[in-house]
Design a protein around this motif. Structure first.
Motif, PDB file in Angstrom:
ATOM      1  N   TYR A  38       0.823  -1.209   0.000  1.00 45.97           N
ATOM      2  CA  TYR A  38       0.000   0.000   0.000  1.00 45.97           C
ATOM      3  C   TYR A  38       0.858   1.261   0.000  1.00 45.97           C
ATOM      4  O   TYR A  38       0.425   2.297  -0.474  1.00 45.97           O
ATOM      5  N   GLU A  39       2.083   1.173   0.511  1.00 49.55           N
ATOM      6  CA  GLU A  39       3.007   2.305   0.396  1.00 49.55           C
ATOM      7  C   GLU A  39       3.318   2.574  -1.073  1.00 49.55           C
ATOM      8  O   GLU A  39       3.420   3.718  -1.499  1.00 49.55           O
ATOM      9  N   ILE A  40       3.481   1.505  -1.840  1.00 52.57           N
ATOM     10  CA  ILE A  40       3.755   1.652  -3.270  1.00 52.57           C
ATOM     11  C   ILE A  40       2.553   2.291  -3.959  1.00 52.57           C
ATOM     12  O   ILE A  40       2.704   3.188  -4.789  1.00 52.57           O
ATOM     13  N   MET A  41       1.342   1.860  -3.592  1.00 57.92           N
ATOM     14  CA  MET A  41       0.146   2.448  -4.188  1.00 57.92           C
ATOM     15  C   MET A  41       0.061   3.932  -3.836  1.00 57.92           C
ATOM     16  O   MET A  41      -0.306   4.750  -4.682  1.00 57.92           O
ATOM     17  N   GLU A  42       0.421   4.293  -2.615  1.00 53.35           N
ATOM     18  CA  GLU A  42       0.424   5.700  -2.202  1.00 53.35           C
ATOM     19  C   GLU A  42       1.417   6.498  -3.042  1.00 53.35           C
ATOM     20  O   GLU A  42       1.114   7.593  -3.501  1.00 53.35           O
ATOM     21  N   ARG A  43       2.615   5.936  -3.258  1.00 48.34           N
ATOM     22  CA  ARG A  43       3.627   6.626  -4.058  1.00 48.34           C
ATOM     23  C   ARG A  43       3.169   6.772  -5.506  1.00 48.34           C
ATOM     24  O   ARG A  43       3.403   7.806  -6.128  1.00 48.34           O
ATOM     25  N   GLN A  44       2.507   5.749  -6.045  1.00 47.00           N
ATOM     26  CA  GLN A  44       1.997   5.830  -7.409  1.00 47.00           C
ATOM     27  C   GLN A  44       0.956   6.946  -7.510  1.00 47.00           C
ATOM     28  O   GLN A  44       0.939   7.699  -8.479  1.00 47.00           O
ATOM     29  N   ARG A 135      11.469   9.880   3.599  1.00 50.79           N
ATOM     30  CA  ARG A 135      12.699   9.143   3.893  1.00 50.79           C
ATOM     31  C   ARG A 135      12.705   7.867   3.064  1.00 50.79           C
ATOM     32  O   ARG A 135      11.779   7.072   3.136  1.00 50.79           O
ATOM     33  N   ARG A 136      13.769   7.708   2.281  1.00 48.44           N
ATOM     34  CA  ARG A 136      13.914   6.485   1.489  1.00 48.44           C
ATOM     35  C   ARG A 136      14.315   5.339   2.397  1.00 48.44           C
ATOM     36  O   ARG A 136      14.758   5.545   3.526  1.00 48.44           O
ATOM     37  N   ARG A 137      14.226   4.136   1.881  1.00 44.47           N
ATOM     38  CA  ARG A 137      14.592   2.952   2.669  1.00 44.47           C
ATOM     39  C   ARG A 137      16.068   2.981   3.092  1.00 44.47           C
ATOM     40  O   ARG A 137      16.428   2.428   4.115  1.00 44.47           O
ATOM     41  N   ILE A 144       9.429  16.662  -0.615  1.00 48.01           N
ATOM     42  CA  ILE A 144       8.252  16.233  -1.364  1.00 48.01           C
ATOM     43  C   ILE A 144       7.610  17.489  -1.950  1.00 48.01           C
ATOM     44  O   ILE A 144       7.075  18.315  -1.217  1.00 48.01           O
ATOM     45  N   PRO A 145       7.686  17.625  -3.285  1.00 45.34           N
ATOM     46  CA  PRO A 145       7.075  18.807  -3.895  1.00 45.34           C
ATOM     47  C   PRO A 145       5.554  18.724  -3.813  1.00 45.34           C
ATOM     48  O   PRO A 145       4.984  17.631  -3.813  1.00 45.34           O
ATOM     49  N   PHE A 146       4.916  19.863  -3.724  1.00 44.42           N
ATOM     50  CA  PHE A 146       3.453  19.941  -3.725  1.00 44.42           C
ATOM     51  C   PHE A 146       2.813  19.128  -2.588  1.00 44.42           C
ATOM     52  O   PHE A 146       1.748  18.555  -2.753  1.00 44.42           O
ATOM     53  N   TYR A 147       3.446  19.082  -1.427  1.00 43.53           N
ATOM     54  CA  TYR A 147       2.910  18.236  -0.358  1.00 43.53           C
ATOM     55  C   TYR A 147       1.515  18.669   0.088  1.00 43.53           C
ATOM     56  O   TYR A 147       0.696  17.824   0.476  1.00 43.53           O
TER      57      TYR A 147
END
Length: 195
Positions: A38-44, A135-137, A144-147
Motif C-alpha cells: 500500500y506504500e507503493i500504491m500511495e507513491r503511485q 525518507r527512502r529505505r 516532497i514537492p506539492f505536499y
C-alpha cells in the motif's frame, strides 16, 4: 413565436455526457517481496497527482500487485476520479485543514474532506496528513514537492472512494484489467451503466 423559441433554446444549459475512454492502462508491479504494497500504491498516486499538477496526464486507472502469491487490485487516484464521474453526483468540501511541524519529519499539512453523494444524501469523510519531507529505505531524506496539494488530493480520494459502490468498483476493475476480452469489457461497461 418561432423567434422566441430560438432565444429560449440559446439560453439552455447543455451538460455533455462523459464517455469512457477506449484505451486503459494498468500499473503492474512485479516485486512480490515488497513489505508494504500500500506504500507503493500511495507513491503511485503521488506521482499521478504531481504529474497532473505539471500538466501531464497518466492513464493508470488500476493498480495490480502480487503479494504472497495473491493478486492485490485497487483503483488509483485517477481511477477513483473517473469512477466517480461515471457515477455522477459526488461533491466534496474541505471540512478542516491543519498545519504543523515536527522535529524529525518537518512540516506537515492535514485535510479532512467530506464527500457527499447528491443522489442518496450519503456522505463520508476522508483524511490525509502529508509531510514535506520523505525518507527512502536507505535513510536518505528528500523534499516532497506539492505536499499540500498531495494531502488534499489524497483526502478527496479517501472520501470519494468510501462512497463508490463496491459493484461499481468491481465493474471498473473488470473493465480496465489488462487482458480482459472485448466481451468482458462490454459486460463491465453495461454493469456500470446500470449502477
Amino acid at each position: 413565436m418561432t423567434e422566441q423559441k430560438k432565444e429560449d433554446n440559446s439560453q439552455a444549459v447543455v451538460i455533455p455526457k462523459v464517455r469512457l475512454l477506449k484505451t486503459r492502462k494498468i500499473v503492474k508491479i512485479k516485486n512480490s517481496d515488497t513489505p508494504n504494497i500500500y506504500e507503493i500504491m500511495e507513491r503511485q498516486d503521488e506521482m499521478q497527482i504531481i504529474a497532473d499538477l505539471q500538466g501531464k496526464y497518466l492513464e493508470e486507472f488500476i493498480y495490480e500487485f502480487s503479494q504472497e502469491g495473491k493478486s492485490v487490485v485497487g483503483l488509483s487516484w485517477l481511477g477513483v476520479q473517473e469512477a466517480s464521474r461515471t457515477m455522477g453526483g459526488i461533491q466534496t468540501k474541505i471540512v478542516e485543514q491543519k498545519e504543523g511541524e515536527t522535529e524529525n519529519r518537518g512540516k506537515w499539512v492535514e485535510f479532512v474532506v467530506e464527500a457527499t453523494d447528491q443522489h442518496t444524501g450519503s456522505s463520508r469523510l476522508g483524511i490525509k496528513r502529508q509531510y514535506d519531507k520523505g525518507r527512502r529505505r536507505d535513510g536518505v531524506i528528500f523534499d516532497i514537492p506539492f505536499y499540500t496539494e498531495i494531502a488534499l488530493a489524497k483526502a478527496q480520494r479517501n472520501a470519494i472512494r468510501a462512497l463508490l459502490p463496491q459493484t461499481l468498483i468491481k465493474a471498473w476493475i473488470e473493465m480496465h484489467r489488462k487482458g480482459a476480452t472485448k466481451s468482458e469489457k462490454a459486460t463491465a461497461e453495461k454493469k456500470i451503466e446500470t449502477i
